[in-house]
Design an enzyme around this catalytic site. Sequence first.
Site, PDB file in Angstrom:
ATOM      1  N   ILE A  60      -3.207  -9.759  -5.677  1.00 37.26           N
ATOM      2  CA  ILE A  60      -1.795  -9.445  -5.451  1.00 37.26           C
ATOM      3  C   ILE A  60      -1.116  -9.005  -6.748  1.00 37.26           C
ATOM      4  O   ILE A  60      -0.407  -7.999  -6.797  1.00 37.26           O
ATOM      5  CB  ILE A  60      -1.075 -10.658  -4.842  1.00 37.26           C
ATOM      6  CG1 ILE A  60      -1.633 -10.967  -3.448  1.00 37.26           C
ATOM      7  CG2 ILE A  60       0.425 -10.406  -4.754  1.00 37.26           C
ATOM      8  CD1 ILE A  60      -1.119 -12.261  -2.849  1.00 37.26           C
ATOM      9  N   VAL A 107      -0.536 -20.726 -18.791  1.00 34.19           N
ATOM     10  CA  VAL A 107       0.921 -20.630 -18.811  1.00 34.19           C
ATOM     11  C   VAL A 107       1.525 -22.037 -18.846  1.00 34.19           C
ATOM     12  O   VAL A 107       1.099 -22.931 -18.116  1.00 34.19           O
ATOM     13  CB  VAL A 107       1.430 -19.862 -17.573  1.00 34.19           C
ATOM     14  CG1 VAL A 107       2.957 -19.925 -17.493  1.00 34.19           C
ATOM     15  CG2 VAL A 107       0.963 -18.412 -17.614  1.00 34.19           C
ATOM     16  N   LYS A 117       0.832  -1.211   0.000  1.00 31.22           N
ATOM     17  CA  LYS A 117       0.000   0.000   0.000  1.00 31.22           C
ATOM     18  C   LYS A 117       0.863   1.256   0.000  1.00 31.22           C
ATOM     19  O   LYS A 117       0.491   2.274  -0.581  1.00 31.22           O
ATOM     20  CB  LYS A 117      -0.942   0.011   1.209  1.00 31.22           C
ATOM     21  CG  LYS A 117      -1.858  -1.195   1.308  1.00 31.22           C
ATOM     22  CD  LYS A 117      -2.544  -1.528  -0.018  1.00 31.22           C
ATOM     23  CE  LYS A 117      -3.169  -2.906  -0.008  1.00 31.22           C
ATOM     24  NZ  LYS A 117      -2.223  -4.020  -0.179  1.00 31.22           N
ATOM     25  N   ASP A 166      -4.639 -17.520   7.653  1.00 34.09           N
ATOM     26  CA  ASP A 166      -4.375 -18.174   6.377  1.00 34.09           C
ATOM     27  C   ASP A 166      -4.160 -19.673   6.483  1.00 34.09           C
ATOM     28  O   ASP A 166      -4.210 -20.372   5.465  1.00 34.09           O
ATOM     29  CB  ASP A 166      -3.136 -17.549   5.718  1.00 34.09           C
ATOM     30  CG  ASP A 166      -3.396 -16.136   5.209  1.00 34.09           C
ATOM     31  OD1 ASP A 166      -4.522 -15.634   5.387  1.00 34.09           O
ATOM     32  OD2 ASP A 166      -2.471 -15.527   4.647  1.00 34.09           O
ATOM     33  N   HIS A 215     -23.147  15.766   1.538  1.00 29.95           N
ATOM     34  CA  HIS A 215     -22.919  16.131   0.138  1.00 29.95           C
ATOM     35  C   HIS A 215     -21.853  17.216   0.063  1.00 29.95           C
ATOM     36  O   HIS A 215     -21.898  18.167   0.835  1.00 29.95           O
ATOM     37  CB  HIS A 215     -24.214  16.660  -0.486  1.00 29.95           C
ATOM     38  CG  HIS A 215     -24.033  17.162  -1.888  1.00 29.95           C
ATOM     39  ND1 HIS A 215     -23.890  16.302  -2.960  1.00 29.95           N
ATOM     40  CD2 HIS A 215     -23.941  18.426  -2.386  1.00 29.95           C
ATOM     41  CE1 HIS A 215     -23.742  17.024  -4.066  1.00 29.95           C
ATOM     42  NE2 HIS A 215     -23.772  18.319  -3.744  1.00 29.95           N
ATOM     43  N   THR A 228       0.449 -19.018  11.808  1.00 29.91           N
ATOM     44  CA  THR A 228       1.688 -18.940  11.040  1.00 29.91           C
ATOM     45  C   THR A 228       1.507 -18.453   9.610  1.00 29.91           C
ATOM     46  O   THR A 228       2.483 -18.369   8.851  1.00 29.91           O
ATOM     47  CB  THR A 228       2.386 -20.311  11.030  1.00 29.91           C
ATOM     48  OG1 THR A 228       1.422 -21.341  10.739  1.00 29.91           O
ATOM     49  CG2 THR A 228       3.022 -20.601  12.376  1.00 29.91           C
TER      50      THR A 228
END
EC number: 1.8.1.4
Length: 467
Positions: free
Chosen positions: A184, A237, A50, A313, A445, A143
């Site tokens: 990503i 690929v 970022k 994850d 607004h 982890t």
Amino acid sequence: MQYDVIVIGSGPGGYVAAIRAAQLGLKTACIEKYSTFGGTCLNVGCIPSKALLDSSEHYYNASHTFKTHGINLDNLSVDLTQMMKRKTEVVAKNTSGITFLFKKNKIDSYQGVGSFKDKNTVVITKTDGTTQEITGTNVIIATGSKPSSLPFIKIDKKRIITSTEALTLTEIPKHLILIGGGVIGLELGSVYARLGAKVSVIEFMDSIIPTMDKSLGKELQKVMQKQGVEFYLGHKVTGATVKGKEVTVTFDSPTGEKKELKGDYCLVAVGRIAYTDGLGLDKIGLAVEERGRKVAVNDHLETSVKGVYAIGDVIRGAMLAHKAEDEGTLVAETIAGQKPHINYNLIPGVVYTWPEVAAVGQTEEQLKEAGVKYKTGSFPFRASGRAVASGDLDGFVKVLADAATDEILGVHIIGPRAADMIAEAVISMEFRASAEDVSRASHAHPTYTEAFREACLAATDNRPIHI
């Protein structure tokens, strides 16, 4: 040392779990194998990417849009060394912030690789090879993950690279070939495209950001093509080789035609896989799933071994930092005897390109597949006064609502500040708001969020005011 909670890993899931556990009065330790806290997200993921996205966007605007604002610049150039230096400083500020929070909350931190001796004992192997054992009533595996690859491609980390190496390049690529059109790849591709690189994206699916609503991928592709990025969708690929400073990527078209691209860098961005290496899961009777190497957990995120939990994850679901944070909080509160809950349908997904892409809830494709009757309301940023004033005209807000009850089922945004705007949709859906509920709430607004209100007006009874 004896602890109530031991956390292995200090990424967004791990450090949040440790802090929340400490807040609840549990004696807590956190083990991190690297010299800084924060895991992938803070060190080589969310935060540095970022920082580079922000810097590259400043340069792109200076070179492409400043003149329309009456700002004239001469001899504009990129100092990539300074850009990378700033990125490093941003990372350092964030990681040192976690060090402060650990001290504030009296969390014991250990540097080294944590592995199970048994379900209550964790061995910490330090960089000098010495070991230390600590015990805990509960252990949380946090982890994270590492970049995935294709079995027939060798990543040399010099010319064929992952997202980690893409964050530390010492030159702007002349031609960056991206394998993968997901979050990503597109974010890092955007960085270098803005800085002047030619960027080519090869994606196996027929759409970029294929897990999101198809309309978002279609619009983002159109915008990025205007920025000079080229796409090969539905292409497979078959290989990538390096000769000197040149990378050759071979791939097949949807019709089987053989193609190749030559560039100076190839970024392999085909997803991530759970990182469980060295944990010693076999010593406590845990195994990872063959595909994705995920750790199986129940609804309380506890593994099959009582007192051992896993978050982020390394378990099922989207690989998102904020999902891991929520799960870290849930496990800490569960251990403390509370009854927390996560609505996984309401965890937003974001792509930090420009325009940004953000979504929460169900896509049109999912609703159609489930046979849910729904209605759609859409509003383009081109009709937004705030967007016209800033010059950010690309994109739209799309609201999907139940045809009978008007409850909001999904919100899909591509446009300026979509990453921030999606929070209003999450809160609305958390409280099961209808499209009419949002449309009757006053919005300042001019703001970008008026587009969300207008899309809700369009979904309610097709009465947007400004189109």
